[in-house]
Write a protein that holds these residues in place. Structure first.
Motif, PDB file in Angstrom:
ATOM      1  N   GLU A 199       0.799  -1.224   0.000  1.00 50.56           N
ATOM      2  CA  GLU A 199       0.000   0.000   0.000  1.00 50.56           C
ATOM      3  C   GLU A 199       0.832   1.275   0.000  1.00 50.56           C
ATOM      4  OE1 GLU A 199      -3.808  -0.038   2.164  1.00 50.56           O
ATOM      5  OE2 GLU A 199      -3.056  -1.814   3.186  1.00 50.56           O
ATOM      6  N   PHE A 200       2.159   1.157   0.219  1.00 49.67           N
ATOM      7  CA  PHE A 200       2.920   2.407   0.274  1.00 49.67           C
ATOM      8  C   PHE A 200       4.312   2.366  -0.358  1.00 49.67           C
ATOM      9  CE2 PHE A 200       3.574   0.201   4.331  1.00 49.67           C
ATOM     10  CZ  PHE A 200       4.955   0.168   4.447  1.00 49.67           C
ATOM     11  N   ILE A 201       4.868   1.185  -0.649  1.00 48.70           N
ATOM     12  CA  ILE A 201       6.219   1.129  -1.211  1.00 48.70           C
ATOM     13  C   ILE A 201       6.289   1.811  -2.581  1.00 48.70           C
ATOM     14  CG2 ILE A 201       7.979  -0.404  -2.162  1.00 48.70           C
ATOM     15  CD1 ILE A 201       8.098  -0.162   0.838  1.00 48.70           C
ATOM     16  N   ALA A 202       5.288   1.550  -3.438  1.00 44.37           N
ATOM     17  CA  ALA A 202       5.295   2.163  -4.775  1.00 44.37           C
ATOM     18  C   ALA A 202       5.274   3.684  -4.673  1.00 44.37           C
ATOM     19  CB  ALA A 202       4.095   1.665  -5.583  1.00 44.37           C
ATOM     20  N   ILE A 203       4.507   4.204  -3.711  1.00 41.77           N
ATOM     21  CA  ILE A 203       4.435   5.656  -3.518  1.00 41.77           C
ATOM     22  C   ILE A 203       5.778   6.178  -3.017  1.00 41.77           C
ATOM     23  CG2 ILE A 203       3.306   7.508  -2.224  1.00 41.77           C
ATOM     24  CD1 ILE A 203       0.819   5.715  -2.118  1.00 41.77           C
ATOM     25  N   ALA A 204       6.417   5.416  -2.130  1.00 43.92           N
ATOM     26  CA  ALA A 204       7.733   5.823  -1.619  1.00 43.92           C
ATOM     27  C   ALA A 204       8.752   5.885  -2.750  1.00 43.92           C
ATOM     28  CB  ALA A 204       8.203   4.851  -0.545  1.00 43.92           C
ATOM     29  N   GLU A 205       8.659   4.943  -3.689  1.00 46.45           N
ATOM     30  CA  GLU A 205       9.588   4.945  -4.824  1.00 46.45           C
ATOM     31  C   GLU A 205       9.332   6.133  -5.744  1.00 46.45           C
ATOM     32  OE1 GLU A 205      10.832   0.315  -5.472  1.00 46.45           O
ATOM     33  OE2 GLU A 205       8.965   0.976  -6.393  1.00 46.45           O
ATOM     34  N   GLU A 206       8.063   6.425  -5.991  1.00 48.35           N
ATOM     35  CA  GLU A 206       7.717   7.534  -6.878  1.00 48.35           C
ATOM     36  C   GLU A 206       8.119   8.882  -6.275  1.00 48.35           C
ATOM     37  OE1 GLU A 206       3.565   7.147  -7.508  1.00 48.35           O
ATOM     38  OE2 GLU A 206       3.717   5.229  -8.584  1.00 48.35           O
ATOM     39  N   SER A 207       8.068   8.986  -4.958  1.00 50.80           N
ATOM     40  CA  SER A 207       8.355  10.269  -4.303  1.00 50.80           C
ATOM     41  C   SER A 207       9.806  10.380  -3.853  1.00 50.80           C
ATOM     42  CB  SER A 207       7.440  10.437  -3.086  1.00 50.80           C
ATOM     43  OG  SER A 207       7.700   9.416  -2.129  1.00 50.80           O
TER      44      SER A 207
END
Length: 235
Positions: free
Chosen positions: A28-36
Motif C-alpha cells: 500500500e505504500f512502497i510504490a508511492i515511496a519509490e515515486e516520491s
C-alpha cells in the motif's frame, strides 16, 4: 528447510502503523515511496532497524541463521548502495553470509546494468541474493543462467493453485526444475496448508515460508516462538 525440518531464516518486512487506517502492508505504500524518492530513507531505516534487532538476537542466542531483507531497484541503482549496506553490516557486527537480499524479477531485465553490478559485488562479499515473486515478471530464460542470484522464490499466487486442476499449478514444478538445473535453491512463498506442503516436498522444493509455519510475528512474538521451537518445527 524441508530437508531438515528446521527454521533457517526470517524475512523482515516493514509495516506502517497508520493513525487512522491501522496497520498497512508494503503493497500500500512502497510504490508511492519509490515515486516520491522517499524509498532511500525508508530502505535505510528498515535495514538499520533490522540489523540492530538481529544483533540483539545474536547476543540473546535466538538469531535465525539468516535474515532476508527486501531492497528496491532504485536503491540498487545508486552507486553508493553496496558500500553503505556493507558498512551497515559492519556497524552491527553482522556477517554478510547471514543476510539474504530479495529483489523483484523485473529488476533483472538489464544483465549488464548497475543493478547487476551491485548484485555481483554483494554476492562476492557473501550476501545471498534471492529473486522474489518469480514467475510474475518478464525475465527471459535465455539469460537467467547469467544472473547473479542464489534463490528463486516461487510467487504465492502459483502456490495457492496447488490442489486445483493440474494446468493451473504445473508451473510450480517447472520453476523448481529450472532452478535445480541452474543449481539454485527454491523457496515457495505463501504456503498455507498440508496439501501445498506435501506437493512441494515431493517436487524437491528446498524451502518454504507462509502461514502454515507461522503468521507474521512481532519481535517479542518471534523470540517466544524461537524459544518454544528451539529452531525446530514439525512439518
Amino acid at each position: 528447510d524441508l530437508r531438515k525440518n528446521v527454521i533457517v531464516g526470517v524475512e523482515a518486512l516493514v509495516r506502517w502503523k497508520h493513525p487512522a487506517r491501522g496497520l498497512l502492508s508494503p503493497a500500500e505504500f512502497i510504490a508511492i515511496a519509490e515515486e516520491s524518492d522517499l524509498i532511500d530513507q525508508l530502505g535505510a531505516y528498515v535495514r538499520q532497524s533490522a540489523c540492530s534487532q538481529y544483533q540483539i538476537w545474536q547476543a540473546r542466542g535466538v538469531a535465525p541463521p539468516r535474515m532476508a531483507l527486501n531492497v528496491s531497484g532504485k536503491e540498487l541503482m545508486r552507486n553508493t548502495f553496496v558500500d553503505e549496506f556493507m558498512q551497515t553490516l559492519s556497524d552491527f557486527g553482522i556477517k554478510p553470509t547471514a543476510i539474504e537480499l530479495e529483489i523483484t524479477e523485473s529488476l533483472l531485465v538489464d544483465i549488464s546494468g548497475p543493478v547487476n553490478a551491485a548484485l555481483q559485488h554483494l554476492r562476492q562479499a557473501g550476501v545471498r541474493i534471492a529473486v522474489d515473486d518469480f514467475g510474475t515478471g518478464y525475465s527471459s530464460l535465455s539469460y537467467l543462467a547469467q544472473l547473479p542470484f542464489d534463490v528463486l522464490k516461487i510467487d504465492q499466487s502459483f502456490v495457492a493453485e496447488i490442489g486445483k486442476p493440474l494446468e493451473t499449478y504445473g508451473i510450480v514444478s517447472v520453476i523448481i526444475d529450472i532452478a535445480h538445473h541452474l543449481r539454485k535453491t527454491v523457496c515457495a512463498e505463501g504456503v498455507e496448508n498440508e496439501a501445498q506442503l506435501s506437493f512441494l516436498r515431493e517436487r524437491g522444493c528446498e524451502e518454504v515460508q507462509g502461514f502454515l509455519l507461522s503468521k507474521p510475528l512481532s519481535v517479542e512474538e518471534y523470540e517466544n516462538f524461537s524459544n518454544q521451537q528451539h529452531n525446530h518445527i514439525k512439518i
